[in-house]
Structure formats: C-alpha cells, structure tokens
Design an enzyme around this catalytic site. Structure first.
Site, PDB file in Angstrom:
ATOM      1  CG  ASP A  10      -1.807   1.133   1.378  1.00 22.35           C
ATOM      2  OD1 ASP A  10      -1.705   2.089   0.583  1.00 22.35           O
ATOM      3  OD2 ASP A  10      -2.643   1.099   2.283  1.00 22.35           O
ATOM      4  CB  ILE A  11       1.485   3.904  -2.485  1.00 22.92           C
ATOM      5  CG1 ILE A  11       2.744   4.705  -2.803  1.00 22.92           C
ATOM      6  CG2 ILE A  11       0.228   4.740  -2.556  1.00 22.92           C
ATOM      7  CD1 ILE A  11       2.905   5.073  -4.241  1.00 22.92           C
ATOM      8  CG  ASN A  24      -9.309  13.451 -11.208  1.00 24.62           C
ATOM      9  OD1 ASN A  24      -9.433  14.673 -11.091  1.00 24.62           O
ATOM     10  ND2 ASN A  24      -9.776  12.597 -10.305  1.00 24.62           N
ATOM     11  N   GLY A  32      -9.596   4.591  -6.314  1.00 27.25           N
ATOM     12  CA  GLY A  32      -8.292   3.948  -6.444  1.00 27.25           C
ATOM     13  C   GLY A  32      -7.253   4.475  -5.485  1.00 27.25           C
ATOM     14  CG  ASP A  34      -6.852  10.839  -6.386  1.00 30.61           C
ATOM     15  OD1 ASP A  34      -6.293  11.454  -5.469  1.00 30.61           O
ATOM     16  OD2 ASP A  34      -7.480  11.399  -7.300  1.00 30.61           O
ATOM     17  N   GLY A 119      -4.987   1.379 -13.451  1.00 30.50           N
ATOM     18  CA  GLY A 119      -6.254   1.008 -12.829  1.00 30.50           C
ATOM     19  C   GLY A 119      -7.414   1.397 -13.718  1.00 30.50           C
ATOM     20  CB  VAL A 120     -10.408   3.633 -13.283  1.00 29.79           C
ATOM     21  CG1 VAL A 120     -11.039   2.925 -12.112  1.00 29.79           C
ATOM     22  CG2 VAL A 120      -9.760   4.914 -12.850  1.00 29.79           C
ATOM     23  CE1 TYR A 121      -8.704   8.355 -15.372  1.00 29.34           C
ATOM     24  CE2 TYR A 121      -6.486   9.233 -15.494  1.00 29.34           C
ATOM     25  CZ  TYR A 121      -7.825   9.417 -15.217  1.00 29.34           C
ATOM     26  OH  TYR A 121      -8.287  10.640 -14.798  1.00 29.34           O
TER      27      TYR A 121
HETATM   28  N1  AR6 Z   1      -1.323   1.501  -3.058  1.00 29.41           N
HETATM   29  C1  AR6 Z   1      -0.722   1.147  -4.215  1.00 29.41           C
HETATM   30  N2  AR6 Z   1      -1.398   0.930  -5.369  1.00 29.41           N
HETATM   31  C2  AR6 Z   1      -2.737   1.089  -5.344  1.00 29.41           C
HETATM   32  C3  AR6 Z   1      -3.452   1.458  -4.183  1.00 29.41           C
HETATM   33  C4  AR6 Z   1      -2.682   1.658  -2.994  1.00 29.41           C
HETATM   34  N3  AR6 Z   1      -3.259   2.014  -1.829  1.00 29.41           N
HETATM   35  N4  AR6 Z   1      -4.774   1.528  -4.492  1.00 29.41           N
HETATM   36  C5  AR6 Z   1      -4.895   1.211  -5.801  1.00 29.41           C
HETATM   37  N5  AR6 Z   1      -3.669   0.928  -6.312  1.00 29.41           N
HETATM   38  P1  AR6 Z   1      -5.959   3.859 -10.185  1.00 29.41           P
HETATM   39  P2  AR6 Z   1      -5.356   5.380 -12.663  1.00 29.41           P
HETATM   40  C6  AR6 Z   1      -3.287   0.553  -7.679  1.00 29.41           C
HETATM   41  O1  AR6 Z   1      -7.272   3.443 -10.728  1.00 29.41           O
HETATM   42  O2  AR6 Z   1      -5.547   4.149 -13.488  1.00 29.41           O
HETATM   43  C7  AR6 Z   1      -8.757   7.844  -9.637  1.00 29.41           C
HETATM   44  O3  AR6 Z   1     -10.130   7.897  -9.410  1.00 29.41           O
HETATM   45  C8  AR6 Z   1      -4.334  -0.011  -8.597  1.00 29.41           C
HETATM   46  O4  AR6 Z   1      -4.543  -1.406  -8.316  1.00 29.41           O
HETATM   47  O5  AR6 Z   1      -5.897   4.319  -8.774  1.00 29.41           O
HETATM   48  O6  AR6 Z   1      -4.182   6.259 -12.926  1.00 29.41           O
HETATM   49  C9  AR6 Z   1      -8.171   9.202 -10.000  1.00 29.41           C
HETATM   50  O7  AR6 Z   1      -8.818  10.252  -9.352  1.00 29.41           O
HETATM   51  C10 AR6 Z   1      -3.698   0.227  -9.960  1.00 29.41           C
HETATM   52  O8  AR6 Z   1      -2.744  -0.805 -10.252  1.00 29.41           O
HETATM   53  O9  AR6 Z   1      -5.305   5.062 -11.072  1.00 29.41           O
HETATM   54  C11 AR6 Z   1      -8.369   9.253 -11.487  1.00 29.41           C
HETATM   55  O10 AR6 Z   1      -9.671   9.690 -11.814  1.00 29.41           O
HETATM   56  C12 AR6 Z   1      -2.930   1.534  -9.765  1.00 29.41           C
HETATM   57  O11 AR6 Z   1      -2.886   1.741  -8.341  1.00 29.41           O
HETATM   58  C13 AR6 Z   1      -8.190   7.821 -11.924  1.00 29.41           C
HETATM   59  O12 AR6 Z   1      -8.523   7.032 -10.778  1.00 29.41           O
HETATM   60  C14 AR6 Z   1      -3.564   2.757 -10.425  1.00 29.41           C
HETATM   61  O13 AR6 Z   1      -4.970   2.637 -10.403  1.00 29.41           O
HETATM   62  C15 AR6 Z   1      -6.744   7.524 -12.284  1.00 29.41           C
HETATM   63  O14 AR6 Z   1      -6.682   6.218 -12.808  1.00 29.41           O
END
Ligand code: AR6
Length: 165
Positions: A10-11, A24, A32, A34, A119-121
């Site tokens: 967990d970061i 974003n 996620g 964020d 992740g969601v992107y």
């Molecule tokens: N520690 C480390 N990695 C994590 C954690 C954590 N606590 N939580 C999730 N991940 P994402 P994106 C991983 O969707 O694709 C947000 O709503 C996750 O499994 O967080 O850049 C923003 O506001 C994945 O591998 O980021 C934007 O709207 C990675 O982090 C949008 O999501 C990135 O997933 C950005 O999307």
C-alpha cells in the site's frame, strides 16, 4: 543513479520522502490510489489541492503529505488508455519524468510510485511497467531510491519483470 525497487503493498504506508499520486486533472480526489491517499493524509490534503488549480495530463504538482509517513505527495495525471494511438506512451513517460523533476526540486531523496494509469485509466501493466522503470533509471539521478509499490499480482509481476530486465 537511483536504486530502483519493486514491492507489493500500500503506497500510503511507505516511509519515503515523497509518494506519487495517480490523480485526475481536477486534483480534487477520486477512487483507487487517489482515494486511498486522500483518506490516509486527511482533509488538509484536499484543501491544499484546491489551491493548485488542477493539473494537465502528463504534468505533476506537489503538496504536503499531512498525516502520511511521506513528507510530500506529488500528484500526477496519467493518460486514459485509448488503444495506444493517442499519445498515451509519451504522456505516461512525461508523468514519470515530471514527478521525478518535482521530487528533485523538493529535495526528496526517496520516492514511491504506484502503477500510474494501470487502474481505471486502463493502461496495460505489461506496457506501462517497462516505460516506468526506464523513466526512473533515466531521470532518477540525484535520488537515492525510486520504489514502485504495486497492489495486484499481475501489476506486480509486470513491474518485477521490467525491473529485472
Ligand atoms: N497503493 C498502491 N497501489 C494502489 C493502491 C494503494 N493504496 N490503491 C490502488 N492501487 P488507479 P489510474 C493501484 O485506478 O488508473 C482515480 O479515481 C491499482 O490497483 O488508482 O491512474 C483518479 O482520481 C492500480 O494498479 O489510477 C483518477 O480519476 C494503480 O494503483 C483515476 O482514478 C492505479 O490505479 C486515475 O486512474
């Protein structure tokens, strides 16, 4: 050159000078990683983010880390994956390069990154990982440590493979 590490976890728990947030363009929070960073840092983080006026895709801006172990959060905005023909690669490279520039300007010695855009992107981790690791190696000079902190098994495997190459 910085030592490049890959770890599961967990970061928000990382004891490094700065952690990078996959934000974003509004910089006003989200899901996620964020959402996890905002929850762990506390409401003061959102108050400071409101003063930043957003952030363009590929750029990065810093705030304090508040209740996080990390002193700073570097907020960057990754590209939404659209198949690879919309400049996604250059934008993801820019996220890493700009985040490392900002880290250096802050005086940070150690920085942790999540898998930005994976992740969601929707950016495929197998494509993002080699790019992220190469950016850390190319632009991480002056830093002691760049650590990629990954949540899922597939993402971890992609980054571990990239770092061993
Ligand atoms: N520690 C480390 N990695 C994590 C954690 C954590 N606590 N939580 C999730 N991940 P994402 P994106 C991983 O969707 O694709 C947000 O709503 C996750 O499994 O967080 O850049 C923003 O506001 C994945 O591998 O980021 C934007 O709207 C990675 O982090 C949008 O999501 C990135 O997933 C950005 O999307």
């Amino acid at each position: 050159m910085a030592s490049v590490e890959v770890a599961r976890g967990d970061i928000t728990a990382q004891r490094v000078d700065a952690i990078v947030n996959a934000a974003n363009e509004s910089l006003l929070g989200g899901g996620g990683v964020d959402g996890a960073i905002h929850r762990a840092a506390g409401p003061e983080l959102l108050s400071e983010c409101r003063l930043l006026g957003g952030c363009e895709t590929g750029d990065a801006k810093a705030t304090s880390g508040y209740r996080l172990p990390a002193r700073w959060v570097i907020h960057t905005v990754g590209p939404v994956w659209g198949g690879g023909g919309r400049g996604e690669r250059g934008l993801l490279d820019s996220c890493h390069r700009r985040s490392l520039d900002v880290a250096r300007e802050l005086g940070a010695r150690s920085v942790a990154f999540p898998a930005i855009s994976c992740g969601v992107y929707g950016y495929p981790a197998a494509l993002a990982a080699p790019l992220a690791v190469a950016a850390a190696r190319a632009h991480g000079h002056d830093l002691e440590l760049v650590r990629f902190v990954l949540f899922g098994d597939e993402t971890y495997a992609a980054f571990a493979a990239a770092a061993s190459g």
